[in-house]
Design an enzyme around this catalytic site. Sequence first.
Site, PDB file in Angstrom:
ATOM      1  N   TYR B 101       0.810  -1.512  -0.084  1.00 55.30           N
ATOM      2  CA  TYR B 101      -0.253   0.030   0.147  1.00 55.30           C
ATOM      3  C   TYR B 101       0.367   0.855   0.279  1.00 55.30           C
ATOM      4  O   TYR B 101       1.223   1.463   0.763  1.00 55.30           O
ATOM      5  CB  TYR B 101      -0.701  -0.315   0.883  1.00 55.30           C
ATOM      6  CG  TYR B 101      -1.720   1.028   1.425  1.00 55.30           C
ATOM      7  CD1 TYR B 101      -3.003   1.668   1.070  1.00 55.30           C
ATOM      8  CD2 TYR B 101      -1.095   1.755   1.423  1.00 55.30           C
ATOM      9  CE1 TYR B 101      -3.915   2.073   0.889  1.00 55.30           C
ATOM     10  CE2 TYR B 101      -2.113   3.375   1.803  1.00 55.30           C
ATOM     11  CZ  TYR B 101      -3.020   3.490   1.674  1.00 55.30           C
ATOM     12  OH  TYR B 101      -3.697   4.920   1.383  1.00 55.30           O
ATOM     13  N   GLU B 185      -3.531   7.595  -4.423  1.00 53.52           N
ATOM     14  CA  GLU B 185      -3.038   6.587  -3.434  1.00 53.52           C
ATOM     15  C   GLU B 185      -2.549   5.132  -4.072  1.00 53.52           C
ATOM     16  O   GLU B 185      -3.630   5.366  -5.369  1.00 53.52           O
ATOM     17  CB  GLU B 185      -4.637   6.540  -2.177  1.00 53.52           C
ATOM     18  CG  GLU B 185      -4.601   4.982  -1.955  1.00 53.52           C
ATOM     19  CD  GLU B 185      -5.609   4.955  -1.352  1.00 53.52           C
ATOM     20  OE1 GLU B 185      -7.051   4.608  -1.526  1.00 53.52           O
ATOM     21  OE2 GLU B 185      -5.862   4.655   0.407  1.00 53.52           O
TER      22      GLU B 185
END
Lengths: 303, 376
Positions: B101, B185
């Site tokens: 992530y 993101e």
Amino acid sequence: MAIFLTKESRVLVQGMTGAEGMKHTRRMLAAGTQVVGGVNPRKAGRAIDFDLSGLSGAGESAGATVPVFGTVREGIDATGADVSVVFVPPAFCKAAVTEAADAGIGLVVVITEGVPVHDAVAFQSHARRRGTRVVGPNCPGLITPGQSNAGIVPADITGPGPIGLVSKSGTLTYQLMYELSEFGFTSAVGIGGDPVIGTSHIDCLEAFEDDPDTELVVLIGEIGGDAEERAAEYIRDHVTKPVVGYIAGFTAPEGKTMGHAGAIVSGSSGTARAKQQALEAVGVRVGSTPTETARLVRAHLTR
Amino acid sequence: MDLYEHQARELFDEYGVSVPEAEVAGTSKEARLIAERFGGPVVVKAQVKTGGRGKAGGVKLAAGPEAAELTARQILGMDIKGHTVRQVMLARPVDIAEEYYVSYVLDRATGGFLAIASAAGGMDIEEVAAERPEAVARVPVDPDRGVTAAEASRIAAAAGLPAEVGPVLERLWAVLVKEDAVLVEVNPLVRTTDGSVVALDGKVTLDDNARFRQSRWGEGDTVRDSELERTAAAKGLNYVKLDGRVGVIGNGAGLVMSTLDVVAGCGARPANFLDIGGGASAQVMADGLSVILSDPGVESVFVNVFGGITACDAVAEGIVQALGAVRLTKPLVVRLDGNSATRGREILEAAGHPLVEQVPTMDGAARRAAELALTG
């Protein structure tokens, strides 16, 4: 006494010669603010006459003449200015604040709405390093009633008194000042509704705590971010004066920006409920409406 | 403004971040043709600006063209958290060795950006952070230096990610800065079995305040959930549709939010947020009223104005003029207070409109508007 702004403050207006700059410079002058100059490189050397007739508070001085300087530096050298109020359009805001900070001004009040986030991040960081306090952007500025007005807060709502106020919202500031006009205020600071702002609730709480004339602080918050939660922690650890709170945005849906760029509930964070609970957990009374908030303040001050 | 995944993918590709081969389809037929061109299995992904697509059944693997057509037919038109799926993206699957992530988010507390990275990718990062905070690295980015090669390596190392992630972090930072994004993101960022680092998904939020210097995506990409929001946006109004019965108009974002709360406190739900700002001209008032009155759920309208710089007599004139241009079909409760409130109230009184009622306080006026909505 007051916080950040007094009758001694000498104010420059960046963007004074634009429509908003002219309108509000006139009002600031009528409120007794020492506006010592405007800044506009294209109009340097000129002097602007302001007719103050018809504005309350103007007193016998029905007019004022304000010189225009080419740079903030020149303005400071000529007048000893220590505050700047910025009305320039969003695209020029970063340059204006950076220039003011580089010239060594102590306080920059940024009224401009619609400043890009990356620009705000850059000029706030620059100003911090230079030791310049920034209020805003996207804010109504601050007023010390009876002394000075740096921004667009209407000066005739109320006079000096024992209440300090810090708020993310302009109109809620005016509403509370109006509802509490019988008491008056030391200073009222509109810190702005953007996600990146220079002066926080905490900065104002700290200053109000240190200001001997402030007996009570009104803290107005709204959805988005966690500034109110952090303010609550600060109150618990550092504030001895009574604080009365108000939070707007209980009915705001998740994921929608409510007018102010920073007013958005993201997932479960930034809710009005969480802010209210955080404040109440440290003993702050939080009103359910602006009028009830004023009642809580009144109860404190007339006790 | 949020970008769709396929738009984020396009940006990443442009900035040199590896992305899977993919194309967008608006019909199941197109989906089939794309799958035929790709050959072999494809991932069919709903294009909606909200999270939780996987859980909602909006992301599926299809074995070949026929399955892709069938899957696209299932996903197109699907409702995911109130967002209708109008497009699917078909992507060539990659062989995943590890999932990570990474993101850059705005940190309001410090007034800067924060790099967030974790070796636990593919999951809800907020859950990971809550359960295993040590698995999520949060590194503040210096606003002046940005994410240099050295800084990118430091972020990768802090999260225990391999060195190959460094250059990706640098390029994603370039996306953030050059595109005026406030969020970038990638979840998951994957290392494939052949060792390359690929952004399998992407979320990018652009700064609306930077539109004047970022023209690429235009106004048309903004998702408006309702027809009323589209109409209001076209008129330049700051309007958000809600689901109640009391229409609300006020000046100043904070005061309008507060008005919604006070209406709700009186037992009625607000129908909308509408901030007409400082000027409050007759035109803006008329536009606002016409949008609110075309909302079939609205039973009463509450105009709540505090005259600060703007004098209430000017606002009252604006209301009177607006009522000449817009046919009022529901009761209108007006509260004027502050600068020149007395004159403003007199002007409205003199106009004598049968559906207009004045209440001098905000709480009282909210109560009255709620009452009218509940009985109307």
